[in-house]
Design a protein around this motif. Structure first.
Motif, PDB file in Angstrom:
ATOM      1  N   UNK A  36       4.566   2.721  -8.582  1.00 39.40           N
ATOM      2  CA  UNK A  36       4.383   1.992  -7.329  1.00 39.40           C
ATOM      3  C   UNK A  36       4.121   2.957  -6.177  1.00 39.40           C
ATOM      4  N   UNK A  37       4.974   3.958  -6.042  1.00 33.28           N
ATOM      5  CA  UNK A  37       4.843   4.908  -4.932  1.00 33.28           C
ATOM      6  C   UNK A  37       3.531   5.678  -5.023  1.00 33.28           C
ATOM      7  N   UNK A  38       3.171   6.106  -6.217  1.00 30.56           N
ATOM      8  CA  UNK A  38       1.928   6.851  -6.373  1.00 30.56           C
ATOM      9  C   UNK A  38       0.731   6.024  -5.911  1.00 30.56           C
ATOM     10  N   UNK A  39       0.713   4.750  -6.242  1.00 30.43           N
ATOM     11  CA  UNK A  39      -0.435   3.925  -5.847  1.00 30.43           C
ATOM     12  C   UNK A  39      -0.412   3.564  -4.359  1.00 30.43           C
ATOM     13  N   UNK A  40       0.771   3.489  -3.779  1.00 33.85           N
ATOM     14  CA  UNK A  40       0.843   3.322  -2.325  1.00 33.85           C
ATOM     15  C   UNK A  40       0.241   4.540  -1.628  1.00 33.85           C
ATOM     16  N   UNK A  41       0.519   5.712  -2.159  1.00 37.77           N
ATOM     17  CA  UNK A  41      -0.042   6.944  -1.591  1.00 37.77           C
ATOM     18  C   UNK A  41      -1.565   6.984  -1.786  1.00 37.77           C
ATOM     19  N   UNK A  42      -2.036   6.505  -2.916  1.00 37.48           N
ATOM     20  CA  UNK A  42      -3.476   6.447  -3.160  1.00 37.48           C
ATOM     21  C   UNK A  42      -4.145   5.469  -2.197  1.00 37.48           C
ATOM     22  N   UNK A  43      -3.503   4.347  -1.936  1.00 36.91           N
ATOM     23  CA  UNK A  43      -4.057   3.370  -0.997  1.00 36.91           C
ATOM     24  C   UNK A  43      -4.214   3.980   0.389  1.00 36.91           C
ATOM     25  N   UNK A  44      -3.244   4.789   0.797  1.00 39.38           N
ATOM     26  CA  UNK A  44      -3.364   5.475   2.079  1.00 39.38           C
ATOM     27  C   UNK A  44      -4.539   6.445   2.057  1.00 39.38           C
ATOM     28  N   UNK A  45      -4.692   7.146   0.947  1.00 43.42           N
ATOM     29  CA  UNK A  45      -5.810   8.084   0.804  1.00 43.42           C
ATOM     30  C   UNK A  45      -7.154   7.370   0.908  1.00 43.42           C
ATOM     31  N   UNK A  46      -7.252   6.173   0.308  1.00 44.76           N
ATOM     32  CA  UNK A  46      -8.519   5.423   0.320  1.00 44.76           C
ATOM     33  C   UNK A  46      -8.666   4.538   1.549  1.00 44.76           C
ATOM     34  N   UNK A  47      -7.644   4.498   2.389  1.00 44.70           N
ATOM     35  CA  UNK A  47      -7.640   3.648   3.589  1.00 44.70           C
ATOM     36  C   UNK A  47      -7.836   2.180   3.216  1.00 44.70           C
ATOM     37  N   UNK A  48      -7.051   1.730   2.234  1.00 47.95           N
ATOM     38  CA  UNK A  48      -7.111   0.349   1.774  1.00 47.95           C
ATOM     39  C   UNK A  48      -5.723  -0.292   1.865  1.00 47.95           C
ATOM     40  N   UNK A  49      -5.680  -1.615   2.017  1.00 46.63           N
ATOM     41  CA  UNK A  49      -4.398  -2.319   1.944  1.00 46.63           C
ATOM     42  C   UNK A  49      -3.944  -2.459   0.497  1.00 46.63           C
ATOM     43  N   UNK A  50      -2.736  -2.950   0.316  1.00 44.46           N
ATOM     44  CA  UNK A  50      -2.179  -3.125  -1.021  1.00 44.46           C
ATOM     45  C   UNK A  50      -1.789  -4.581  -1.252  1.00 44.46           C
ATOM     46  N   UNK A  51      -1.870  -4.998  -2.516  1.00 36.85           N
ATOM     47  CA  UNK A  51      -1.422  -6.322  -2.931  1.00 36.85           C
ATOM     48  C   UNK A  51      -0.195  -6.115  -3.805  1.00 36.85           C
ATOM     49  N   UNK A  52       0.936  -6.686  -3.384  1.00 38.35           N
ATOM     50  CA  UNK A  52       2.235  -6.295  -3.918  1.00 38.35           C
ATOM     51  C   UNK A  52       2.858  -7.394  -4.778  1.00 38.35           C
ATOM     52  N   UNK A  53       3.257  -6.986  -5.964  1.00 45.97           N
ATOM     53  CA  UNK A  53       3.988  -7.835  -6.909  1.00 45.97           C
ATOM     54  C   UNK A  53       5.475  -7.541  -6.755  1.00 45.97           C
ATOM     55  N   UNK A  54       6.267  -8.585  -6.614  1.00 49.45           N
ATOM     56  CA  UNK A  54       7.719  -8.437  -6.501  1.00 49.45           C
ATOM     57  C   UNK A  54       8.384  -9.544  -7.288  1.00 49.45           C
ATOM     58  N   UNK A  55       9.088  -9.170  -8.336  1.00 50.76           N
ATOM     59  CA  UNK A  55       9.874 -10.161  -9.064  1.00 50.76           C
ATOM     60  C   UNK A  55      11.262  -9.601  -9.318  1.00 50.76           C
ATOM     61  N   UNK A  56      12.222 -10.203  -8.635  1.00 51.80           N
ATOM     62  CA  UNK A  56      13.626  -9.809  -8.718  1.00 51.80           C
ATOM     63  C   UNK A  56      13.820  -8.331  -8.401  1.00 51.80           C
ATOM     64  N   UNK A  57      12.989  -7.822  -7.484  1.00 56.46           N
ATOM     65  CA  UNK A  57      13.086  -6.414  -7.081  1.00 56.46           C
ATOM     66  C   UNK A  57      12.944  -6.290  -5.568  1.00 56.46           C
ATOM     67  N   UNK A  58      13.286  -7.358  -4.860  1.00 52.79           N
ATOM     68  CA  UNK A  58      13.007  -7.430  -3.431  1.00 52.79           C
ATOM     69  C   UNK A  58      13.594  -6.311  -2.600  1.00 52.79           C
ATOM     70  N   UNK A  59      14.825  -5.914  -2.874  1.00 55.31           N
ATOM     71  CA  UNK A  59      15.467  -4.866  -2.083  1.00 55.31           C
ATOM     72  C   UNK A  59      14.721  -3.549  -2.229  1.00 55.31           C
ATOM     73  N   UNK A  60      14.409  -3.168  -3.455  1.00 56.40           N
ATOM     74  CA  UNK A  60      13.709  -1.907  -3.689  1.00 56.40           C
ATOM     75  C   UNK A  60      12.284  -1.949  -3.138  1.00 56.40           C
ATOM     76  N   UNK A  61      11.618  -3.091  -3.295  1.00 61.18           N
ATOM     77  CA  UNK A  61      10.247  -3.209  -2.778  1.00 61.18           C
ATOM     78  C   UNK A  61      10.224  -2.957  -1.275  1.00 61.18           C
ATOM     79  N   UNK A  62      11.105  -3.608  -0.538  1.00 58.74           N
ATOM     80  CA  UNK A  62      11.108  -3.429   0.918  1.00 58.74           C
ATOM     81  C   UNK A  62      11.495  -2.021   1.319  1.00 58.74           C
ATOM     82  N   UNK A  63      12.464  -1.450   0.640  1.00 57.86           N
ATOM     83  CA  UNK A  63      12.893  -0.091   0.967  1.00 57.86           C
ATOM     84  C   UNK A  63      11.749   0.899   0.781  1.00 57.86           C
ATOM     85  N   UNK A  64      11.009   0.747  -0.294  1.00 59.71           N
ATOM     86  CA  UNK A  64       9.871   1.639  -0.547  1.00 59.71           C
ATOM     87  C   UNK A  64       8.759   1.402   0.471  1.00 59.71           C
ATOM     88  N   UNK A  65       8.496   0.144   0.778  1.00 62.38           N
ATOM     89  CA  UNK A  65       7.431  -0.158   1.731  1.00 62.38           C
ATOM     90  C   UNK A  65       7.753   0.353   3.130  1.00 62.38           C
TER      91      UNK A  65
END
Length: 255
Positions: free
Chosen positions: A113-142
């Motif tokens: 997840x983190x690696x692809x978030x970093x790639x999205x920043x490199x490409x200047x693109x937004x991200x489409x995020x999947x979250x299933x029963x991982x809400x706390x970690x997803x928000x903390x990382x974002x």
């Protein structure tokens, strides 16, 4: 009245290239002007992209979903680097975390997840995020890694309290057919309370079919049912809801 389906797995609705184009044309007939094609794996991405590349109203997202964490493919980063240069690639995704299915281990999911978030920043693109029963970690990382172009919490399944925290970031919230389920009170409260200019809709085809089409295989042509239900929750006309949701999609993706 026009619609924008921000998340559809066209390759999973039907594997046949001709049928995929028919699905797209059927959606167009139902005033679905644009669709974002989503693939969980890079293998599927390149196949589906080739199948429907002539459909100019279809946009694409590229990425490795948490379901593929154990086998993202050889040189998957290089494949994203190659594919992101194709026409009409407008996001990295779907990416994220899924603790329900227990794909791989949490550590591996988080690293992917983190690696692809970093790639999205490199490409200047937004991200489409999947979250299933991982809400706390997803928000903390974002909070630490969300790229400047922001992201979509797709097929939202949390509650209004969670949504308020998410909306502190540069995130949009997208609702799928599950918002039409009468027992989805958490989603209904979120739809009623959240800023309308941060809301999107999607079919998540072929999954999450709206209640109106229960028993059928979901497809982009059914997205009007989601817009209509949201209009009822917001106590506005369906046309007003559809127009706002369509504009929100254009604004988010910069189209």
């Amino acid at each position: 009245m026009k619609f924008f389906d921000t998340h559809a797995h066209i390759g999973l609705i039907n594997e046949d290239p001709i049928e995929q184009l028919i699905i797209i044309q059927e959606a167009k007939h139902e005033k679905v002007e644009h669709i974002v094609s989503i693939c969980n794996s890079l293998h599927d991405f390149f196949i589906v992209y080739e199948n429907i590349k002539t459909a100019a109203n279809i946009y694409h997202s590229i990425g490795v979903s948490p379901s593929e964490v154990a086998h993202p493919g050889k040189e998957w980063e290089q494949k994203i680097d190659h594919g992101v240069k194709f026409d009409r690639i407008i996001a990295i995704g779907e990416i994220g975390l899924d603790y329900y299915r227990k794909f791989g281990d949490k550590k591996s999911q988080i690293e992917l997840f983190i690696k692809q978030l970093e790639m999205a920043q490199q490409y200047d693109l937004p991200v489409i995020i999947h979250n299933r029963e991982a809400g706390t970690d997803v928000l903390e990382i974002l909070r630490q890694k969300l790229p400047p172009k922001g992201g979509i919490l797709h097929c939202f399944s949390e509650d209004w309290e969670y949504a308020k925290k998410a909306l502190e970031l540069n995130l949009f919230i997208s609702f799928a057919g599950n918002v039409t389920y009468r027992n989805a009170k958490n989603l209904h409260d979120t739809v009623r309370n959240m800023p309308f200019d941060r809301m999107l809709i999607e079919t998540e085809s072929p999954f999450m079919v709206p209640s109106e089409y229960k028993g059928k295989r979901n497809k982009p042509a059914y997205i009007h049912s989601i817009a209509q239900f949201i209009a009822e929750l917001r106590e506005i006309e369906t046309e007003e809801a559809a127009d706002t949701l369509f504009k929100n999609s254009l604004d988010f993706f910069g189209i």
